[in-house]
Design a protein around this motif. Sequence first.
Motif, mmCIF file in Angstrom:
data_model
loop_
_atom_site.group_PDB
_atom_site.id
_atom_site.type_symbol
_atom_site.label_atom_id
_atom_site.label_comp_id
_atom_site.label_asym_id
_atom_site.label_seq_id
_atom_site.Cartn_x
_atom_site.Cartn_y
_atom_site.Cartn_z
ATOM 1 N N ARG A 189 31.208 53.050 43.808
ATOM 2 C CA ARG A 189 31.862 54.364 43.837
ATOM 3 C C ARG A 189 30.853 55.455 44.154
ATOM 4 O O ARG A 189 31.166 56.427 44.850
ATOM 5 C CB ARG A 189 32.550 54.627 42.495
ATOM 6 N N ALA A 190 29.612 55.300 43.639
ATOM 7 C CA ALA A 190 28.561 56.273 43.938
ATOM 8 C C ALA A 190 28.228 56.316 45.416
ATOM 9 O O ALA A 190 27.716 57.321 45.917
ATOM 10 C CB ALA A 190 27.308 55.950 43.122
ATOM 11 N N ARG A 191 28.523 55.241 46.131
ATOM 12 C CA ARG A 191 28.337 55.200 47.586
ATOM 13 C C ARG A 191 29.484 55.854 48.341
ATOM 14 O O ARG A 191 29.489 55.903 49.566
ATOM 15 C CB ARG A 191 28.216 53.761 48.063
ATOM 16 N N GLY A 192 30.469 56.314 47.618
ATOM 17 C CA GLY A 192 31.614 56.948 48.255
ATOM 18 C C GLY A 192 32.747 56.005 48.575
ATOM 19 O O GLY A 192 33.695 56.387 49.283
ATOM 20 N N LEU A 193 32.689 54.771 48.064
ATOM 21 C CA LEU A 193 33.744 53.801 48.326
ATOM 22 C C LEU A 193 34.846 53.891 47.271
ATOM 23 O O LEU A 193 34.592 54.225 46.108
ATOM 24 C CB LEU A 193 33.170 52.382 48.326
ATOM 25 N N ARG A 194 36.060 53.589 47.701
ATOM 26 C CA ARG A 194 37.176 53.503 46.753
ATOM 27 C C ARG A 194 37.269 52.057 46.286
ATOM 28 O O ARG A 194 37.578 51.157 47.062
ATOM 29 C CB ARG A 194 38.486 53.940 47.413
ATOM 30 N N VAL A 195 37.006 51.862 45.000
ATOM 31 C CA VAL A 195 36.964 50.517 44.423
ATOM 32 C C VAL A 195 38.200 50.320 43.545
ATOM 33 O O VAL A 195 38.488 51.149 42.673
ATOM 34 C CB VAL A 195 35.689 50.307 43.584
ATOM 35 N N GLN A 196 38.926 49.229 43.775
ATOM 36 C CA GLN A 196 40.080 48.895 42.950
ATOM 37 C C GLN A 196 39.705 47.764 41.995
ATOM 38 O O GLN A 196 39.444 46.647 42.439
ATOM 39 C CB GLN A 196 41.267 48.478 43.797
ATOM 40 N N PRO A 197 39.658 48.026 40.685
ATOM 41 C CA PRO A 197 39.321 46.953 39.738
ATOM 42 C C PRO A 197 40.549 46.173 39.293
ATOM 43 O O PRO A 197 41.653 46.713 39.197
ATOM 44 C CB PRO A 197 38.698 47.714 38.569
ATOM 45 N N PHE A 198 40.321 44.902 39.012
ATOM 46 C CA PHE A 198 41.343 44.020 38.452
ATOM 47 C C PHE A 198 40.714 43.242 37.301
ATOM 48 O O PHE A 198 39.511 42.967 37.300
ATOM 49 C CB PHE A 198 41.849 43.009 39.484
ATOM 50 N N LYS A 199 41.536 42.875 36.331
ATOM 51 C CA LYS A 199 41.116 41.995 35.241
ATOM 52 C C LYS A 199 42.037 40.797 35.217
ATOM 53 O O LYS A 199 43.268 40.943 35.194
ATOM 54 C CB LYS A 199 41.160 42.727 33.887
ATOM 55 N N LEU A 200 41.451 39.598 35.229
ATOM 56 C CA LEU A 200 42.238 38.387 35.152
ATOM 57 C C LEU A 200 42.600 38.109 33.700
ATOM 58 O O LEU A 200 41.766 38.262 32.800
ATOM 59 C CB LEU A 200 41.467 37.207 35.738
ATOM 60 N N GLY A 201 43.847 37.713 33.457
ATOM 61 C CA GLY A 201 44.284 37.425 32.101
ATOM 62 C C GLY A 201 44.995 38.607 31.475
ATOM 63 O O GLY A 201 45.112 39.682 32.068
ATOM 64 N N PRO A 202 45.467 38.439 30.236
ATOM 65 C CA PRO A 202 46.315 39.443 29.590
ATOM 66 C C PRO A 202 45.558 40.519 28.813
ATOM 67 O O PRO A 202 46.127 41.230 28.010
ATOM 68 C CB PRO A 202 47.161 38.591 28.632
ATOM 69 N N ASP A 203 44.262 40.661 29.045
ATOM 70 C CA ASP A 203 43.392 41.558 28.289
ATOM 71 C C ASP A 203 43.781 43.025 28.496
ATOM 72 O O ASP A 203 44.043 43.459 29.612
ATOM 73 C CB ASP A 203 41.949 41.327 28.757
ATOM 74 N N TYR A 204 43.787 43.807 27.393
ATOM 75 C CA TYR A 204 44.053 45.241 27.489
ATOM 76 C C TYR A 204 42.785 46.096 27.348
ATOM 77 O O TYR A 204 42.801 47.275 27.718
ATOM 78 C CB TYR A 204 45.027 45.683 26.385
ATOM 79 N N LEU A 205 41.698 45.547 26.798
ATOM 80 C CA LEU A 205 40.534 46.359 26.467
ATOM 81 C C LEU A 205 39.439 46.323 27.526
ATOM 82 O O LEU A 205 38.907 47.370 27.904
ATOM 83 C CB LEU A 205 39.976 45.934 25.106
ATOM 84 N N ASP A 206 39.063 45.126 28.005
ATOM 85 C CA ASP A 206 38.061 45.066 29.067
ATOM 86 C C ASP A 206 38.431 45.982 30.243
ATOM 87 O O ASP A 206 37.549 46.636 30.816
ATOM 88 C CB ASP A 206 37.907 43.634 29.587
#
Length: 440
Positions: free
Chosen positions: A27-44
């Motif tokens: 993101r600091a490079r100016g890129l749009r990053v879309q994060p995903f989390k595998l599994g049913p986790d709500y906190l990570d």
Amino acid sequence: MNRLVIAAPHSGSGKTTVAALLCLALRARGLRVQPFKLGPDYLDPTHLTRAAAQATRNLDSFLLGPARTRDLFARAAAGADLSILEGVMGLYDGRDPTSDEHSTAELAALLGAPVVLVIDAGGMARTVAAVAAGLRDFRPDLRVAGVILNRVGGPGHAALCEAALEGVGLPVLGFVARTEALALPSRHLGLLSAELTAWDEAAVLAAAGHLRLDALLAAAQAPALPQPAAPGVNGPRVRLAYAHDEAFHFYYPDALDELRLAGADLVPFSPLRDAGLPPGVSGLLLGGGYPEVHAAALSANRSMRGAVRAFAASGRPVLGECGGLMYLGETLEDEAGTQFEMCGVVPYHTRMTPGLTLGYREATALAPSVLAPAGTVLRGHEFHHSVLTHAPTQPAYRWTGGDGQPVTEGYAAGNVLASYLHLHLAAEPALARRLVAACR
């Protein structure tokens, strides 16, 4: 749709830390990053959301099924320069030890995503290569792009590991030095949410400086996936109130999006601080969270408890999941044995216990509800430290427990549905459509 799956040999290797560092550095490079989390986790996901400044999406092949998982990924990834997918447990750990079912490896294969291994290199050098090569060779159809070394002693230690990895043909895509500044504390349901965790900004930026971003971006190249069609809204839009504060905040972003696509305008409110429900709402959603931590304050807000009780009595739809079930009940007893009055909508009492109930569930609806007709089979996930103090009188679901015995659970009566079961409302669009139709 360039993408990378961040995987590891086992839990605790540092996947969340490395994935968050990657999101922050890119993101600091100016890129749009879309994060995903595998599994049913709500906190990570909260850490990845903070680092990427984009809401993290959960992908779970058990809750969603393969086709829906692929569609939801494509929908969220379409507008991003790069997607970072944090895996769950070890690379091949899923529902059972005899297959890759519902594992990080299965999802990487489903999405055609390159895999980056995060290996805790503490106390190792040549052995790092053996571990990495074993993970790569265990399933040859996976594309393992390289290794990020975590918790290394410094550049010298990283160089030793890199020399070993060269011998098995795996590149090092960066390293993260061992430092307390990057530690993510945990609590009884996993990592603390990002709002409760303070990272030292200078230490984070220094750690991210050892990631080889150009090589990672090159490794992330992957073919695009087809875009799913968005459904049209049949009928007028409705206002749906959903609890969102320190006590209730466990929601899958795709599930909220599915409600919006079905015609709901979502209106947040706080059971902790607001005196009543938002005006003009036609439905009420109470997600999971930490009502036990805030039980005294929730109980003290009598006007809100009364408003929830009156809303349920009006016949409008009420849906409570896990923490929402506890709040809708008669009382909540903490671990010290103190009882707190709750809303009294559901005729159940809950008590906190040291034991943890968790696991995937395949549940059959025992009664018609605001989500599904009786007989519908739904997939969900349990993760809680409380129990009902007596057997359900009007249970919502039945499933088979780990001991092979039938389990009846939750509450379904008229317009009220409450359960420990965390459902992913984006798994089947009919669920969201039925709830919104009930609100209309």
